[in-house]
Design a protein around this motif. Structure first.
Motif, PDB file in Angstrom:
ATOM      1  N   ASN A 469      42.750  66.007  16.910  1.00  0.00           N
ATOM      2  CA  ASN A 469      42.294  64.788  16.233  1.00  0.00           C
ATOM      3  C   ASN A 469      43.047  63.567  16.740  1.00  0.00           C
ATOM      4  OD1 ASN A 469      40.398  66.045  14.716  1.00  0.00           O
ATOM      5  ND2 ASN A 469      41.619  66.174  12.841  1.00  0.00           N
ATOM      6  N   LYS A 472      41.596  62.723  19.990  1.00  0.00           N
ATOM      7  CA  LYS A 472      40.216  62.231  19.872  1.00  0.00           C
ATOM      8  C   LYS A 472      40.162  60.838  19.253  1.00  0.00           C
ATOM      9  CE  LYS A 472      38.027  65.690  17.724  1.00  0.00           C
ATOM     10  NZ  LYS A 472      36.942  66.491  17.141  1.00  0.00           N
ATOM     11  N   TYR A 473      40.940  60.648  18.135  1.00  0.00           N
ATOM     12  CA  TYR A 473      40.734  59.421  17.351  1.00  0.00           C
ATOM     13  C   TYR A 473      41.847  58.378  17.498  1.00  0.00           C
ATOM     14  CZ  TYR A 473      37.494  62.656  15.126  1.00  0.00           C
ATOM     15  OH  TYR A 473      36.496  63.575  14.898  1.00  0.00           O
ATOM     16  N   ASP A 497      50.482  59.329  14.209  1.00  0.00           N
ATOM     17  CA  ASP A 497      49.865  58.598  15.326  1.00  0.00           C
ATOM     18  C   ASP A 497      49.724  57.130  14.948  1.00  0.00           C
ATOM     19  OD1 ASP A 497      47.251  57.907  14.177  1.00  0.00           O
ATOM     20  OD2 ASP A 497      46.819  60.052  14.255  1.00  0.00           O
ATOM     21  N   ILE A 502      42.885  56.338   8.536  1.00  0.00           N
ATOM     22  CA  ILE A 502      41.718  56.859   7.804  1.00  0.00           C
ATOM     23  C   ILE A 502      41.479  55.980   6.582  1.00  0.00           C
ATOM     24  CG2 ILE A 502      40.892  58.837   6.444  1.00  0.00           C
ATOM     25  CD1 ILE A 502      42.487  60.548   8.502  1.00  0.00           C
ATOM     26  N   ILE A 510      38.504  64.022   3.756  1.00  0.00           N
ATOM     27  CA  ILE A 510      38.562  64.501   5.153  1.00  0.00           C
ATOM     28  C   ILE A 510      38.888  65.995   5.191  1.00  0.00           C
ATOM     29  CG2 ILE A 510      39.054  62.400   6.468  1.00  0.00           C
ATOM     30  CD1 ILE A 510      42.043  63.076   6.066  1.00  0.00           C
ATOM     31  N   HIS A 515      33.025  67.276   6.432  1.00  0.00           N
ATOM     32  CA  HIS A 515      33.119  65.834   6.177  1.00  0.00           C
ATOM     33  C   HIS A 515      33.670  65.093   7.396  1.00  0.00           C
ATOM     34  CE1 HIS A 515      33.310  62.217   3.731  1.00  0.00           C
ATOM     35  NE2 HIS A 515      34.421  61.936   4.408  1.00  0.00           N
ATOM     36  N   ARG A 516      32.959  64.074   7.805  1.00  0.00           N
ATOM     37  CA  ARG A 516      33.405  63.220   8.908  1.00  0.00           C
ATOM     38  C   ARG A 516      33.325  61.780   8.424  1.00  0.00           C
ATOM     39  NH1 ARG A 516      31.278  63.731  14.545  1.00  0.00           N
ATOM     40  NH2 ARG A 516      33.474  63.637  15.048  1.00  0.00           N
ATOM     41  N   VAL A 517      34.316  60.994   8.792  1.00  0.00           N
ATOM     42  CA  VAL A 517      34.261  59.576   8.420  1.00  0.00           C
ATOM     43  C   VAL A 517      33.125  58.945   9.212  1.00  0.00           C
ATOM     44  CG1 VAL A 517      35.534  57.395   8.377  1.00  0.00           C
ATOM     45  CG2 VAL A 517      36.735  59.540   8.007  1.00  0.00           C
ATOM     46  N   THR A 522      34.115  57.881  15.030  1.00  0.00           N
ATOM     47  CA  THR A 522      33.685  59.274  14.858  1.00  0.00           C
ATOM     48  C   THR A 522      32.407  59.542  15.647  1.00  0.00           C
ATOM     49  OG1 THR A 522      34.610  59.101  12.664  1.00  0.00           O
ATOM     50  CG2 THR A 522      33.309  61.044  13.092  1.00  0.00           C
ATOM     51  N   GLY A 527      32.452  66.364  17.187  1.00  0.00           N
ATOM     52  CA  GLY A 527      33.194  67.052  16.141  1.00  0.00           C
ATOM     53  C   GLY A 527      32.246  67.653  15.118  1.00  0.00           C
ATOM     54  N   SER A 528      32.749  68.609  14.346  1.00  0.00           N
ATOM     55  CA  SER A 528      31.895  69.280  13.356  1.00  0.00           C
ATOM     56  C   SER A 528      32.400  69.057  11.934  1.00  0.00           C
ATOM     57  CB  SER A 528      31.858  70.780  13.647  1.00  0.00           C
ATOM     58  OG  SER A 528      33.185  71.239  13.776  1.00  0.00           O
ATOM     59  N   GLY A 529      33.504  68.340  11.762  1.00  0.00           N
ATOM     60  CA  GLY A 529      34.046  68.109  10.409  1.00  0.00           C
ATOM     61  C   GLY A 529      34.709  69.344   9.847  1.00  0.00           C
ATOM     62  N   GLY A 531      37.766  70.817  11.474  1.00  0.00           N
ATOM     63  CA  GLY A 531      39.161  70.959  11.902  1.00  0.00           C
ATOM     64  C   GLY A 531      40.161  70.856  10.763  1.00  0.00           C
ATOM     65  N   LEU A 532      40.106  69.765   9.981  1.00  0.00           N
ATOM     66  CA  LEU A 532      41.092  69.565   8.918  1.00  0.00           C
ATOM     67  C   LEU A 532      40.896  70.536   7.766  1.00  0.00           C
ATOM     68  CD1 LEU A 532      41.410  65.664   8.756  1.00  0.00           C
ATOM     69  CD2 LEU A 532      43.044  67.319   9.628  1.00  0.00           C
ATOM     70  N   SER A 555      47.994  57.145  11.236  1.00  0.00           N
ATOM     71  CA  SER A 555      47.917  58.223  10.244  1.00  0.00           C
ATOM     72  C   SER A 555      49.120  59.132  10.393  1.00  0.00           C
ATOM     73  CB  SER A 555      46.673  59.089  10.444  1.00  0.00           C
ATOM     74  OG  SER A 555      45.666  58.410  11.099  1.00  0.00           O
TER      75      SER A 555
HETATM   76  P1  ADP Z   1      36.125  66.510  13.332  1.00  0.00           P
HETATM   77  O1  ADP Z   1      37.294  66.006  14.069  1.00  0.00           O
HETATM   78  O2  ADP Z   1      35.473  67.675  13.941  1.00  0.00           O
HETATM   79  O3  ADP Z   1      35.159  65.428  12.959  1.00  0.00           O
HETATM   80  P2  ADP Z   1      38.074  67.042  11.262  1.00  0.00           P
HETATM   81  O4  ADP Z   1      37.959  67.827  10.002  1.00  0.00           O
HETATM   82  O5  ADP Z   1      39.127  67.447  12.217  1.00  0.00           O
HETATM   83  O6  ADP Z   1      36.637  67.014  11.894  1.00  0.00           O
HETATM   84  O7  ADP Z   1      38.343  65.531  10.857  1.00  0.00           O
HETATM   85  C1  ADP Z   1      37.561  64.939   9.821  1.00  0.00           C
HETATM   86  C2  ADP Z   1      37.458  63.444  10.035  1.00  0.00           C
HETATM   87  O8  ADP Z   1      38.718  62.842   9.810  1.00  0.00           O
HETATM   88  C3  ADP Z   1      37.143  63.053  11.450  1.00  0.00           C
HETATM   89  O9  ADP Z   1      35.739  63.028  11.641  1.00  0.00           O
HETATM   90  C4  ADP Z   1      37.779  61.691  11.606  1.00  0.00           C
HETATM   91  O10 ADP Z   1      36.856  60.710  11.166  1.00  0.00           O
HETATM   92  C5  ADP Z   1      38.931  61.712  10.637  1.00  0.00           C
HETATM   93  N1  ADP Z   1      40.234  61.892  11.313  1.00  0.00           N
HETATM   94  C6  ADP Z   1      40.921  63.056  11.454  1.00  0.00           C
HETATM   95  N2  ADP Z   1      42.093  62.853  12.061  1.00  0.00           N
HETATM   96  C7  ADP Z   1      42.172  61.526  12.315  1.00  0.00           C
HETATM   97  C8  ADP Z   1      43.154  60.682  12.930  1.00  0.00           C
HETATM   98  N3  ADP Z   1      44.292  61.165  13.428  1.00  0.00           N
HETATM   99  N4  ADP Z   1      42.884  59.346  13.012  1.00  0.00           N
HETATM  100  C9  ADP Z   1      41.735  58.844  12.531  1.00  0.00           C
HETATM  101  N5  ADP Z   1      40.781  59.586  11.929  1.00  0.00           N
HETATM  102  C10 ADP Z   1      40.985  60.909  11.834  1.00  0.00           C
END
Ligand code: ADP
Length: 567
Positions: A469, A472-473, A497, A502, A510, A515-517, A522, A527-529, A531-532, A555
Motif C-alpha cells: 500500500n 502504491k499510494y 509514510d 486516509i 479501510i 472497501h476502497r477509498v 485509488t 487493488g481489490s480492497g 489487503g488491509l 499515514s
Molecule cells: P487495496 O489496496 O487493494 O485497494 P487495501 O485493503 O489494501 O485495498 O486498502 C484499502 C484502501 O485504503 C485503499 O484502496 C486505499 O484507498 C487506502 N490506503 C491503504 N493504505 C494507504 C496508504 N498508505 N496511503 C493512502 N491510502 C491508503
C-alpha cells in the motif's frame, strides 16, 4: 444505483402505509375514547341530577313540615311553645321571635340563655337589626339547572295532594243529601287540629363562619311580629346522606359543601377535593352545595387505560412491522452490496493477476526466442520476471488467505522467530521494488534481539500488504519509515509514510473487506480492497491488533503483537 433506489422505494412503501395505518388507528381510538367519556359523563350527570333532586325534595319537605308547625303554633305562650319545640325536635337548632319596632324578643339579646343562643344572635345580627334584609331574594335561584324545575313541580304536586277541604266547606257538604261518614271524620279531625294561621312563610339560606345555615320564619297577617326557626344542619344533612348510592361499582359520589370541600363520599375509590368530577349538579335548597360523581379509576379512568393499551399495541405493531421490514430490506441491501463487491473483486483480482502474467510471458518469450544477446538486458528481463512472479505470489497468497479466513480455516504455525532478522530479510527482498518506486526506506530497529513466537507466513503477509500500500499510494512521499520496538509484553511495528493519508471518514472502514477509498489515487492503482482487511484478520489471529494512526502528513499503520511464550 437503480437497485438502491428500488430498496428506498420498497422502504417508503412499507413506511408510509404503516404510519398511515398507525395514525388512523390512533384517531379511531381517540374518537372511541371521547365517545366513551361523553356517554359516561351523560350517565353520571343523569344519576347526580336524580340524587340532587331527591336531596332537594327531602329538604323542601323538611322546610314545609317546619313551616306547617310554625303556622299551627298557638299565639298564647308562643315563646314557651317554641322553646319546647327546640328541645324536642332534633332538626330545630334555634327559635326566635322578632317584632317590628322592638327587634328581637326571643332569645333575649341582652341575656342569652346559652353560648349557642349568643352565637345565634351574632350569626343573624344583620338580619335582626336591618329590616330590609328580611326581604332579600334567595341567592342563585336563577343559576340552577333546568332539571331542578322538576323539583318545583314535584313539590307543588305534593302540596296539592295534601290539601284538605276548608272547614266551612266541609260543613256545607255535610248538610247535603249525600250520606257518608267520611266528611264527618274530616270535620272531626280538622276540628281537633290547631287551625293554620294565615300569613307569609319565608326561608333564607345564610352563610356565616364559612358555613351554610337555614333560617325559616312565619309572618302572620296583620301582625307586626315574625317568628321562626334555625335548622340544625348537621341533623338534617346526616339524614340526607342515604340519598347517595350505598355502593357503586364503577363510580364514586360525593356531597360537596359551599367551599367545594367533600362533606361526605361513597364509592370504592377515595376521592379528594382536587379530583375533577365527571359530573356535578347544584341544589336549590342547599345553595352552593353540589352532588358530584367521580370516575371509578384515578386520573382519566377507563378512557385513559384504553388509550394507553391501544397506543401501546399500535406502537408495538408499527415498530414490529418497521423493524421486520427494515431488517429484510437491510438484508436485501447487504446481499446486493456483497454481490456487486464480489463481482468487482473477481474482475479486480483477474485484472491484477493478468498484469504480472502478461509481463512474465512477454519477457519469457523474448528470452525464449534467443533474440536478446546482451547479458545486462537478459539479467534485467530475468529480474522483472522474478519481481512479477513475486507479485503474483503475494496476490495469490492474499486470495488464498482471504478464502481461508472467510471459512475459518486459517491455521497458524507458531514458531520461534527473531523479528529483527525476519524484517531485514524481508525488506532486502523488497529493495528493488522500493528503488523502482523511488522510495527510501528508513528502518529503525532496537539494539537488542526481538524474539517472538509467531506464524512467519502470516507476519510476512501483514508486512508485505502494508508495504504494498505504501508503494502504491504513498510513493509521492519518497520515504517510508519502519520502526520496531520491543517491550517485555509486546512488540510494536509501525509503518509510516508521507503520502496523501486516509480521509478521516474512511479510517475505520479501510479495514472492511472490499472497501476502497473512492478517489483518483485509488482509481489509478489496481487493488481489490482486501489487503488491509486480511492484514488485520491475520494480526488478530496472532493475538495482536492492526491499527491506523492518523497523521498530519501521511499515514501510519501500527501492528501490535503479544510476546508471551516467545522465549
Ligand atoms: P487495496 O489496496 O487493494 O485497494 P487495501 O485493503 O489494501 O485495498 O486498502 C484499502 C484502501 O485504503 C485503499 O484502496 C486505499 O484507498 C487506502 N490506503 C491503504 N493504505 C494507504 C496508504 N498508505 N496511503 C493512502 N491510502 C491508503
Amino acid at each position: 444505483m437503480r437497485k438502491s433506489k428500488l430498496i428506498i422505494l420498497a422502504w417508503l412503501l412499507l413506511l408510509v402505509p404503516t404510519l398511515l395505518l398507525g395514525v388512523g388507528a390512533l384517531r379511531l381510538l381517540q374518537s372511541e375514547e371521547a365517545r366513551l367519556q361523553s356517554s359516561q359523563q351523560a350517565a353520571a350527570t343523569d344519576r347526580v341530577t336524580a340524587i340532587a333532586g331527591n336531596i332537594d325534595l327531602a329538604i323542601a319537605e323538611v322546610k314545609d313540615g317546619l313551616q306547617a308547625t310554625l303556622q299551627q303554633m298557638p299565639q298564647q305562650q308562643l315563646a314557651s311553645q317554641l322553646h319546647r319545640w327546640k328541645r324536642e325536635n332534633p332538626l330545630v337548632r334555634n327559635v326566635f321571635i322578632w317584632q317590628q319596632g322592638r327587634g328581637l324578643l326571643l332569645p333575649d339579646p341582652e341575656r342569652p340563655a346559652s353560648d349557642e343562643e349568643a352565637a345565634f344572635i351574632r350569626r343573624f345580627l344583620p338580619l335582626f337589626a336591618d329590616q330590609s334584609s328580611w326581604q332579600a331574594p334567595e341567592p342563585d335561584q336563577q343559576k340552577l339547572p333546568a332539571e331542578n324545575n322538576v323539583l318545583a313541580e314535584r313539590r307543588e304536586l305534593r302540596l296539592l295532594a295534601q290539601r284538605a277541604p276548608a272547614p266551612a266547606k266541609v260543613a256545607e257538604s255535610y248538610s247535603s243529601d249525600i250520606a257518608s261518614s267520611a266528611p264527618m271524620m274530616a270535620e272531626t279531625e280538622i276540628a281537633e287540629e290547631p287551625a293554620q294561621k294565615q300569613g307569609e312563610t319565608h326561608w333564607r339560606s345564610w352563610y356565616a363562619d364559612d358555613q351554610l345555615h337555614l333560617l325559616g320564619w312565619f309572618t302572620p297577617v296583620n301582625e307586626q311580629q315574625r317568628y321562626g326557626v334555625e335548622v340544625e344542619m348537621m341533623a338534617l344533612l346526616s339524614r340526607l346522606l342515604g340519598n347517595l348510592p350505598a355502593q357503586s361499582s364503577s363510580e364514586s359520589y360525593a356531597l360537596l359543601n359551599g367551599n367545594g370541600k367533600i362533606f361526605h363520599q361513597v364509592g370504592k375509590r377515595e376521592v379528594s377535593a382536587n379530583d375533577r368530577p365527571i359530573a356535578a349538579v347544584s341544589m336549590q335548597n342547599l345553595p352552593h352545595w353540589q352532588v358530584a360523581a367521580y370516575s371509578g379509576k384515578a386520573a382519566g379512568g377507563t378512557g385513559a387505560s384504553i388509550m394507553l393499551i391501544g397506543s401501546l399495541l399500535i406502537g408495538t405493531f408499527i415498530i414490529a412491522i418497521l423493524l421486520g421490514g427494515s431488517l429484510l430490506l437491510w438484508q436485501a441491501w447487504r446481499n446486493q452490496r456483497d454481490a456487486s463487491r464480489k463481482t468487482s473483486f473477481v474482475s479486480n483480482v483477474s485484472h491484477e493477476l493478468k498484469t504480472p502474467l502478461t509481463t512474465i510471458r512477454m519477457y519469457a518469450e523474448l528470452l525464449g526466442e534467443g533474440k536478446i544477446h546482451e547479458a545486462e538486458k537478459q539479467r534485467r528481463y530475468l529480474q522483472t520476471i522474478i519481481k512479477e512472479s513475486q507479485r503474483l505470489t503475494r496476490l495469490v497468497n492474499n486470495v488464498l488467505d482471504f478464502s481461508r479466513l472467510e471459512q475459518g480455516r486459517r491455521n497458524y504455525q507458531q514458531e520461534p522467530l527473531e523479528l529483527k532478522q525476519l524484517l531485514q530479510d524481508l525488506l532486502e527482498s523488497q529493495q528493488p521494488r522500493l528503488r523502482d518506486a523511488d522510495i527510501r526506506l528508513d528502518l529503525q530497529l532496537p539494539e537488542t534481539a526481538c524474539a517472538v513466537k509467531s506464524d512467519r507466513d502470516a507476519l510476512e503477509q501483514i508486512i508485505l500488504n502494508l508495504l504494498d500500500n505504501a508503494v502504491k499510494y504513498a510513493a509521492v512521499g519518497e520515504k517510508i519509515q519502519l520502526q520496531l520496538s520491543c517491550s517485555d509484553q509486546q512488540l510494536t511495528l509501525r509503518l509510516r509514510d508521507w503520502g496523501p493519508g486516509i480521509p478521516s471518514a474512511h479510517k475505520q472502514r479501510i479495514f472492511d473487506k472490499f472497501h476502497r477509498v473512492d478517489n483518483s489515487l485509488t482509481t489509478r492503482q489496481q487493488g481489490s480492497g482486501l489487503g488491509l482487511s486480511i492484514a488485520r484478520q491475520l494480526a488478530q489471529g496472532l493475538g495482536g491488533e492492526l491499527n491506523y494512526l492518523p497523521m498530519q502528513d501521511g499515514s501510519c499503520f501500527e501492528l501490535l503483537l503479544p510476546r508471551e511464550g516467545a522465549k
